[in-house]
Design an enzyme around this catalytic site. Structure first.
Site, short mmCIF file in Angstrom:
data_model
loop_
_atom_site.label_atom_id
_atom_site.label_comp_id
_atom_site.label_asym_id
_atom_site.label_seq_id
_atom_site.Cartn_x
_atom_site.Cartn_y
_atom_site.Cartn_z
N ARG A 25 0.87 -1.18 0.00
CA ARG A 25 0.00 0.00 0.00
C ARG A 25 0.91 1.23 0.00
O ARG A 25 1.61 1.51 0.98
CB ARG A 25 -0.89 -0.01 1.25
CG ARG A 25 -1.82 1.18 1.35
CD ARG A 25 -2.98 1.04 0.39
NE ARG A 25 -4.09 1.92 0.76
CZ ARG A 25 -4.59 2.86 -0.02
NH1 ARG A 25 -4.07 3.05 -1.23
NH2 ARG A 25 -5.61 3.58 0.36
N GLY A 26 0.93 1.95 -1.13
CA GLY A 26 1.86 3.05 -1.29
C GLY A 26 1.75 4.12 -0.23
O GLY A 26 2.76 4.63 0.27
N GLU A 27 0.54 4.45 0.18
CA GLU A 27 0.35 5.51 1.18
C GLU A 27 0.98 5.16 2.52
O GLU A 27 1.40 6.03 3.27
CB GLU A 27 -1.14 5.78 1.37
CG GLU A 27 -1.83 6.36 0.15
CD GLU A 27 -3.32 6.53 0.37
OE1 GLU A 27 -3.75 6.30 1.52
OE2 GLU A 27 -4.03 6.86 -0.58
N ASP A 28 1.07 3.87 2.81
CA ASP A 28 1.60 3.44 4.11
C ASP A 28 3.12 3.29 4.12
O ASP A 28 3.78 3.68 5.07
CB ASP A 28 0.98 2.09 4.51
CG ASP A 28 -0.51 2.21 4.83
OD1 ASP A 28 -0.98 3.35 4.94
OD2 ASP A 28 -1.16 1.16 4.95
N THR A 29 3.68 2.71 3.05
CA THR A 29 5.09 2.27 3.15
C THR A 29 6.00 2.69 2.00
O THR A 29 7.21 2.44 2.06
CB THR A 29 5.14 0.72 3.23
OG1 THR A 29 4.66 0.16 2.00
CG2 THR A 29 4.32 0.21 4.39
N GLU A 91 -4.40 -7.54 -6.49
CA GLU A 91 -3.04 -8.09 -6.58
C GLU A 91 -2.90 -9.31 -5.68
O GLU A 91 -2.35 -10.34 -6.07
CB GLU A 91 -1.99 -7.04 -6.17
CG GLU A 91 -1.64 -6.02 -7.23
CD GLU A 91 -0.53 -5.08 -6.78
OE1 GLU A 91 -0.11 -4.25 -7.60
OE2 GLU A 91 -0.07 -5.18 -5.62
#
Length: 1139
Positions: A25-29, A91
């Site tokens: 999850r791009g926003e998290d990590t 995914e």
């Protein structure tokens, strides 16, 4: 953001495109954990796919699906908001599907700041997110159910759990994952472990990748060649890890040499290769021929990537790959070897990467990592340890094997233990290092081993021909054997013909000799240490086994040799003594000596010495008398090298009984007066040096030396007559008469048809040059500086262009006539056709009045040096090829001529506003470097003339600076500089691109100025880069400097700046001096810039305007007021004609 693997464009579809697929999850990590993990995987040779730039939609893209399907390992980074993303859940579902369909695919979850049970049971944030998805997908509950099942299955798989605030730091956590992944790949045969610390690998891997050129759909075989322990296997593994999964089938076969010693071992290698390429299916091989055929049959239709590591003969390659003519298009084969001959398997022009040792910085890093660990900042890396580390790095000389072994051995040891270890290494090399290096030695034949040991003990660092001649006199047929040593990386031969050996290889050779009899030196074949040499020479403890003695003392030492020391060493071939003096003469020397090297020998050679086998006699600074050495009634038929430099006892060079002599050096023999006439007809002598023989007056009346190539009489100040030259001396290439008393050159100099360099500097008695000198059509450099009486009134006696074939300096590149006070006119220059290759001309300090217009017809002239020409009034022209004019202190040069000179320079560069040009001429700065005769190369000069004594810059007529430059007196900046200012800096605006940049600097002087430096910087938008560094000699008035950056160099420089449409530029000049006492420092009065940009359009006033000439805008304030400052932002690329 997709960082793709190196998939080939070939028609063959690879099995895997990526090692790892990362779902997150791009926003998290993305800004932290996942980015760090990605970089750590890449650094370890694991190739991940990370989705960073693909367009988002309702469904995951085909590209992501394909990436998941073609990845060997699937990693999910579960974070707090992972389940909120439909994309992430899609995914995840695809990942679980791939894992269930193919059990060879590995799946690993990472729980980042989230409890695994929340994911597995969809509690907490995961439960809330799934509930929300159920509301949004009321009509497609199967989709949500699939997500729930995928979350449960993935979270039930073993993985890693990281909590913020835990004792383990995030970087350690990532390293743990990477280490596990690496070992997993290795254990499954998918990856080869490279090294613990991959220092210096990247640049070398890139070089090999370029040779492999994976994108080409053709067969390529690449050899990796180098010294044992230099990192061949490491590089092969790194390349294998990068490219292996772009191919249908792969195999990495290690230790081919070791395993090929028996037939069973060869069959085992064949079965291993077949096992790898049949995906783990064992194939039984009954014999070698069958195995070779099976390999060809299995692989001939597949795109394969094979590595054969540590091969030492071509038969090993044939056993595995046959004739190497069956590979399918797109296949790649790497063979690593110590023996270059193996690589003949790769064809007539094999692709070979020569692995060089690590540089100093890389060596320091690799050693420190092993000696101190990753925590370099700890007390172990203090100054005392650093000094010792420096010694070890120097000792290892870039060999990774040695750095790793010694670093590991010293890890955790005390300072005292380090000091003891270093002393031990220098005396007795490390066994583990020796074991690896010795493999190459053991592969040699008996003769090659003897030659290797002779070089290691006595001949390292000497000229190749010198070594060959000495070894052949020892009945060792060395030419082919030395090539074998080169092929095995045991020695190298540089471009100058110097033979050298890595320090650790040399130490290995000497240790082999020591091990012949560790405690009893007399039983060894060679004596190399100071202590052992003293032991056998000061006693009667020598023997006939001793082949050579090397006795070199670090400090001058006086000793007494035993009278019978040499009588019991009849087999002695090499005797090298340095810095050791004996207190009485020798009674005996073995007649079998081939090399006698004994500088500062204080006595005559023994009267009984019969050096009939001697090849090299090197005795500079000795009290030897040549009459006794050379007139003993016998021929020295094998003697080829004689060096008696600085021998004060030599007054006459007698008749030589040395028919094979190739090199004779008597430089610095201050009392030498005459040379026997017979020397002038010696037909084998190639090099003859009589430098600084101040009392020399008599040479042979004529010279007929058909083999002579190098002849120096430099500094023979009492020698007034140079001998006549007989036809047949076309071999002579360099003749130096600098600082001699020569009054004239004989007209017979025309017979030196092969002469390439003639030096006449400081020949103060020389009055003229014979017309016949113009027949030296191979002459490359002529130096006649500081010949105060020399007149050159006329050119060659040729009156038609048809005579060009018989006279003229057709290859002359450099002509130096500096400080020739009698040089007033340049009439001999009136026929430029006789100087078609002239590149550099120095008239420094002469009394010339004018540079004639005909100089503009010299097609290749690059540099004109006319400094301190006080009488020079006019320069009538310049050739189009010119790059540099130095007219410092030409105080009589009239202003009109100066202006014309600057305008000519601007005209040549295409900078004048009266000219129309498309973004300037963009002259190639390298093209003018190609003006030398096509038969001549710089490496040729370096290799041929190293031992010759002449001016340093004669080695290279190339110019290190690509800039165009002119220096001359005056204060006026040419009108075509479209930006001008007072002081040492100037500001202007430029656009995104500009193709021309010229700078003019006016130096103001008060009184005579000494030497100083000027640094010129270009600053764009606050980012500063050095534009040019200049050194200036003494000046007697105000001077101007103009220099121009060629297009290619300018574009290279501009890459350092981040240019936008509007850029503020500034040129800043800084002066520095290096005088210890206060001196007058020049000031910079004015400076100017000529800059050309590509055209840009404006519509500030409601109409479209193209700024096409910055000249008027740069100088005319009215233009600035009429428009606005923005218009100066874009100087021109097309130039208007001036009215």
């Amino acid at each position: 953001m997709a960082f793709h693997g190196g998939a080939s464009s070939s028609s063959f579809a690879p099995r895997w495109d990526y090692d790892v697929f990362l779902s997150f999850r791009g926003e998290d990590t993305l800004g932290g954990f996942t980015s760090y993990l990605y970089r750590a995987l890449c650094k370890s040779g694991i190739w991940p796919f990370i989705d960073l730039e693909l367009p988002r939609g309702e469904e995951i893209s085909d590209e992501v699906i394909k990436a998941i399907e073609r990845s060997m390992v699937l990693i999910i980074v579960f974070s707090e908001n992972y389940a909120e993303s439909k994309w992430c859940l899609d995914e995840l579902a695809k990942i679980v599907e791939c894992r269930e369909n193919d059990q060879k695919v590995l799946l690993y979850p990472i729980f980042y700041n989230i409890d695994p049970s929340e994911v597995r049971n969809q509690k907490g944030n995961f439960g809330l997110a799934l509930a929300k998805h159920e509301e949004n997908f009321k009509n497609n509950m199967d989709k949500v159910q699939r997500w729930r099942e995928s979350l449960s299955k993935a979270a039930s798989t073993s993985g890693w759990h990281y909590k913020k605030g835990s004792a383990k730091h995030q970087s350690e956590f990532i390293q743990q994952i990477v280490q596990y992944m690496t070992s997993s790949f290795v254990s499954r045969g998918m990856k080869s472990f490279v090294v613990q610390y991959p220092v210096g690998i990247n640049s070398r891997v890139e070089a090999i990748k370029s040779l492999l050129d994976i994108e080409l759909n053709e067969v390529r075989m690449v050899g990796i060649h180098g010294l044992a322990g230099v990192g061949k296997t490491t590089l092969a593994k790194a390349i294998y890890n990068i490219f292996a999964y772009s191919f249908d089938e792969i195999s990495f076969l290690e230790n081919v040499r070791e395993k090929s010693r028996t037939k069973d071992g060869i069959i085992e290698l064949q079965e291993s290769l077949l096992f790898n390429v049949t995906r783990g299916r064992f194939v039984k091989v009954d014999n070698v021929l069958q195995g070779t055929k099976l390999i060809e049959d299995k692989l001939c239709h597949k795109r394969v990537f094979l590595v054969l590591d540590d091969v030492d003969n071509s038969g090993q390659v044939e056993n595995l790959l046959g004739k190497c003519d069956w590979f399918a298009s797109g296949s790649r084969v790497i063979i690593s070897t110590r023996d270059r001959r193996v690589l003949t398997t790769l064809g007539d022009n094999p692709l070979i990467y020569e692995v060089k040792g690590l540089d100093q910085c890389e060596s320091h890093e690799l050693f420190s990592l092993h000696a101190f660990g990753r925590q370099k900042g700890r007390q172990k890396s203090n100054e005392e340890y650093s000094k010792l580390a420096e010694q070890i790095v120097c000792y290892a000389n870039g060999l990774p094997l040695a750095l790793v072994i010694m670093g590991s051995n010293l890890y955790g040891r005390t300072l005292r233990e380090w000091e003891c270890a270093i002393r031990r290494y220098k005396e007795i090399p490390d066994r583990e290092i020796q074991k690896i290096l010795k493999i190459s030695f053991e592969s040699l034949g008996k003769t090659e081993q003897e030659i290797f040991l002779d070089i290691a003990c006595f001949l390292n660092g000497l000229d190749m021909d010198y070594v060959v001649n000495i070894l052949e006199a020892c009945n060792l047929y060395s030419s082919s054997s030395i090539q074998r040593l080169v092929d095995n990386c045991l020695i190298t031969v540089d471009e100058r013909g110097k033979l050298s050996m890595h320090g650790l290889v040399q130490q290995m050779g000497r240790e082999i000799v020591r091990q012949e009899s560790p405690g009893v030196p007399r039983k060894r074949s060679r004596i190399c240490t100071l202590e052992d040499s003293f032991k056998v020479l000061t006693t009667t403890k020598g023997s006939n086994r001793i082949r050579g003695i090397l006795l070199i003392s670090p400090k001058p030492k006086t000793v007494t040799f035993h009278p019978k020391a040499f009588k019991i060493m009849e087999n002695l071939k090499f005797l090298i003594v340095r810095n050791v003096h004996i207190d009485e003469g020798l009674n005996y020397l073995p007649k079998g000596l081939r090399l006698l090297d004994w500088p500062d020998f204080s006595f005559s050679l023994p009267s009984t010495f019969n050096p009939q086998h001697l090849v090299a006699l090197n005795m500079p600074c000795s009290l030897i008398r040549l009459e006794k050495v050379l007139n003993q009634g016998f021929q020295l038929g094998r003697l080829k090298y004689m060096n008696f430099d600085y021998c004060k006892s030599i007054t006459k060079l007698p008749k030589l009984c040395t028919p094979s002599l190739k090199r004779l050096s008597l430089s610095g023999c201050k009392n030498l007066v005459e040379v026997h006439p017979s020397i002038g007809s010696h037909d084998k002598l190639e090099s003859w040096f009589l430098v600084d023989c101040e009392k020399l007056q008599t040479l042979p009346d004529c010279l007929m030396m058909k083999s002579l190539q190098y002849f120096s009489l430099r500094g023979c100040s009492r020698l007034e007559k140079f001998p006549d030259i007989q036809p047949g001396m076309e071999s002579l290439r360099i003749l130096s008469l600098s600082k001699s008393g020569i009054r004239e050159l004989p007209s017979s100099i025309e017979y030196l048809t092969g002469l390439e360099i003639l030096q006449l500097n400081f020949c103060e008695n020389l009055r003229d040059l014979p017309y016949s000198i113009y027949k030296l059509q191979r002459l490359y450099i002529l130096r006649a500086s500081n010949c105060s009486k020399l007149k050159i009134d006329k050119g060659p006696p040729c009156n038609s262009v048809g005579s060009l074939s018989k006279c003229g300096f057709l290859r002359l590149v450099k002509l130096d006539l500096s400080n020739c006070e009698n040089l007033i006119k340049l009439d001999f220059f009136m026929m430029p056709v006789y100087f078609p290759a002239l590149t550099y001309l120095s008239l420094y300090g002469s009394n010339i009045v004018a540079i004639p217009e005909c100089i503009s017809k010299f097609p290749r002239l690059i540099e004109l040096e006319i400094e301190n020409c006080m009488q020079l009034r006019e320069i009538q022209g310049l050739p189009q090829s010119i790059r540099r004019v130095i007219a410092r202190n030409c105080l009589s040069l009239d202003p009109q001529s100066s202006s014309r000179l600057l305008n000519l320079f601007g005209d040549i560069l295409g900078l004048l506003p009266s000219m129309v040009c498309e973004c300037s001429r963009r002259r190639d700065p390298v093209s003018s470097r190609k003006l030398l005769h096509p038969d001549i190369s710089s490496s040729y000069w370096l290799s041929s003339y190293e031992d010759f004594e002449f001016e340093e810059d004669d080695y290279d007529c190339d110019f290190n600076d690509d800039d165009y430059e002119i220096r001359l007196p005056g204060t006026e900046i040419p009108y075509w500089f479209n930006h001008q200012s007072i002081g040492d800096s100037i500001s202007f605006w430029v656009g995104r691109e500009f193709s021309e940049l010229a700078v003019c600097i006016v130096f103001g002087l008060e009184g005579r100025i000494g030497t100083f430096n000027c640094q010129v910087y270009l600053s764009i938008n606050g980012c500063e880069q050095k534009l040019k560094s200049l050194a200036f000699q003494a000046m007697m008035s105000d001077h101007r400097l103009v220099f121009h950056k060629p297009y290619v160099e300018l574009q290279r420089l501009l890459k350092c700046f981040n240019l936008c449409d509007r850029n503020h530029a500034m040129v800043v000049c800084k002066i520095s001096t290096h005088h210890s006492t206060p001196t007058i420092t020049p000031i910079i009065k004015r400076c100017g810039v000529h800059v050309v940009c590509c055209p840009h359009k404006f519509s500030n006033f409601g109409f479209e305007t193209t700024i096409s000439d910055g000249f008027d805008l740069g100088l005319c304030s009215t233009a600035h007021n009429l428009l606005n400052d923005d218009l100066d932002l874009y100087p021109p690329s097309k130039k208007m004609r001036r009215p």
